[in-house]
Design a protein around this motif. Structure first.
Motif, mmCIF file in Angstrom:
data_model
loop_
_atom_site.group_PDB
_atom_site.id
_atom_site.type_symbol
_atom_site.label_atom_id
_atom_site.label_comp_id
_atom_site.label_asym_id
_atom_site.label_seq_id
_atom_site.Cartn_x
_atom_site.Cartn_y
_atom_site.Cartn_z
ATOM 1 N N LEU A 132 -51.509 2.868 34.627
ATOM 2 C CA LEU A 132 -52.086 2.082 35.720
ATOM 3 C C LEU A 132 -51.503 0.676 35.774
ATOM 4 O O LEU A 132 -51.304 0.124 36.859
ATOM 5 N N SER A 133 -51.211 0.110 34.605
ATOM 6 C CA SER A 133 -50.663 -1.250 34.595
ATOM 7 C C SER A 133 -49.269 -1.321 35.189
ATOM 8 O O SER A 133 -48.844 -2.378 35.650
ATOM 9 N N VAL A 134 -48.553 -0.215 35.182
ATOM 10 C CA VAL A 134 -47.204 -0.228 35.741
ATOM 11 C C VAL A 134 -47.161 0.392 37.139
ATOM 12 O O VAL A 134 -46.261 0.109 37.915
ATOM 13 N N LEU A 135 -48.147 1.199 37.471
ATOM 14 C CA LEU A 135 -48.131 1.875 38.768
ATOM 15 C C LEU A 135 -48.792 1.049 39.872
ATOM 16 O O LEU A 135 -48.314 1.050 41.012
ATOM 17 N N LEU A 136 -49.847 0.343 39.549
ATOM 18 C CA LEU A 136 -50.542 -0.444 40.571
ATOM 19 C C LEU A 136 -49.666 -1.531 41.202
ATOM 20 O O LEU A 136 -49.706 -1.710 42.417
ATOM 21 N N PRO A 137 -48.860 -2.271 40.419
ATOM 22 C CA PRO A 137 -48.017 -3.290 41.069
ATOM 23 C C PRO A 137 -46.956 -2.712 42.008
ATOM 24 O O PRO A 137 -46.396 -3.435 42.814
ATOM 25 N N LYS A 138 -46.702 -1.428 41.914
ATOM 26 C CA LYS A 138 -45.697 -0.807 42.774
ATOM 27 C C LYS A 138 -46.245 -0.429 44.152
ATOM 28 O O LYS A 138 -45.478 -0.091 45.043
ATOM 29 N N LEU A 139 -47.537 -0.466 44.320
ATOM 30 C CA LEU A 139 -48.123 -0.084 45.601
ATOM 31 C C LEU A 139 -47.720 -1.076 46.691
ATOM 32 O O LEU A 139 -47.608 -2.279 46.440
ATOM 33 N N PRO A 140 -47.513 -0.579 47.909
ATOM 34 C CA PRO A 140 -47.122 -1.484 49.001
ATOM 35 C C PRO A 140 -48.152 -2.585 49.274
ATOM 36 O O PRO A 140 -47.798 -3.662 49.744
ATOM 37 N N GLN A 141 -49.404 -2.331 48.956
ATOM 38 C CA GLN A 141 -50.446 -3.331 49.189
ATOM 39 C C GLN A 141 -50.273 -4.558 48.293
ATOM 40 O O GLN A 141 -50.794 -5.627 48.588
ATOM 41 N N PHE A 142 -49.556 -4.406 47.191
ATOM 42 C CA PHE A 142 -49.359 -5.515 46.261
ATOM 43 C C PHE A 142 -48.003 -6.194 46.434
ATOM 44 O O PHE A 142 -47.606 -6.989 45.588
ATOM 45 N N HIS A 143 -47.288 -5.892 47.498
ATOM 46 C CA HIS A 143 -45.982 -6.513 47.733
ATOM 47 C C HIS A 143 -46.171 -8.006 48.008
ATOM 48 O O HIS A 143 -46.794 -8.397 48.986
ATOM 49 N N GLY A 144 -45.669 -8.831 47.116
ATOM 50 C CA GLY A 144 -45.784 -10.278 47.265
ATOM 51 C C GLY A 144 -47.106 -10.853 46.805
ATOM 52 O O GLY A 144 -47.315 -12.055 46.892
ATOM 53 N N VAL A 145 -48.009 -10.021 46.309
ATOM 54 C CA VAL A 145 -49.323 -10.484 45.869
ATOM 55 C C VAL A 145 -49.248 -10.878 44.402
ATOM 56 O O VAL A 145 -48.671 -10.164 43.585
ATOM 57 N N ARG A 146 -49.812 -12.007 44.056
ATOM 58 C CA ARG A 146 -49.900 -12.455 42.675
ATOM 59 C C ARG A 146 -51.375 -12.464 42.294
ATOM 60 O O ARG A 146 -52.130 -13.325 42.733
#
Length: 153
Positions: A132-146
């Motif tokens: 989950l820690s590596v898959l969630l940041p790959k989602l399009p919803q997190f593009h550019g989100v910090r």
């Protein structure tokens, strides 16, 4: 054309995962990590699979989701300076073959790990958290989100 540089791309980070042989090199490096861990005599098979999964996901997270900017001098006037490597791949386009490969490979490794650890609850929780820690940041919803402002600058 960029004068004085050895590449024709504005940002070579955008096309690196589309290079010839990079996917094969990626798979071979994960397999080599697994073989190296298997050669350590006091590690059991479930521990080796869990370590392979966790190390793979940790390295993938660090290289793709924390490192920002480019290691090259680019004529983009700092546009990519605030983007992670994941956000730069394929010029930020979603659902490309490179992004699909990098999203599916941790899942395949997770499934293999889950099978070989025989779904032991302790290892299973560690591997699930790692996935989950590596898959969630790959989602399009997190593009550019910090999240929580981490890695903002």
């Amino acid at each position: 054309m960029n004068v004085g540089v050895a590449h024709s791309e504005v940002n070579p980070n955008t096309r690196v995962m589309s290079s010839r042989g990079i996917w094969l090199a990626y798979v071979i490096s994960v397999a080599a990590l697994h073989v190296i861990l298997l050669s350590i005599p006091f590690f059991s098979i479930p521990v080796v699979w869990t370590l392979t999964n966790v190390i793979h996901n940790l390295v993938m997270y660090l290289l793709l989701h924390t490192v920002k900017g480019t290691p090259f001098e680019t004529p983009d006037q700092g546009k990519d300076r605030l983007l992670t490597h994941w956000e730069q791949i394929d010029y930020g386009m979603q659902c490309t073959s490179s992004r699909k490969f990098l999203s599916i490979s941790p899942v395949v490794l997770y499934l293999l790990t889950s099978f070989y650890i025989k779904y032991d609850p302790a290892h299973f929780m560690i591997n699930t958290a790692s996935l989950l820690s590596v898959l969630l940041p790959k989602l399009p919803q997190f593009h550019g989100v910090r999240v929580f402002g981490i890695n903002k600058y």
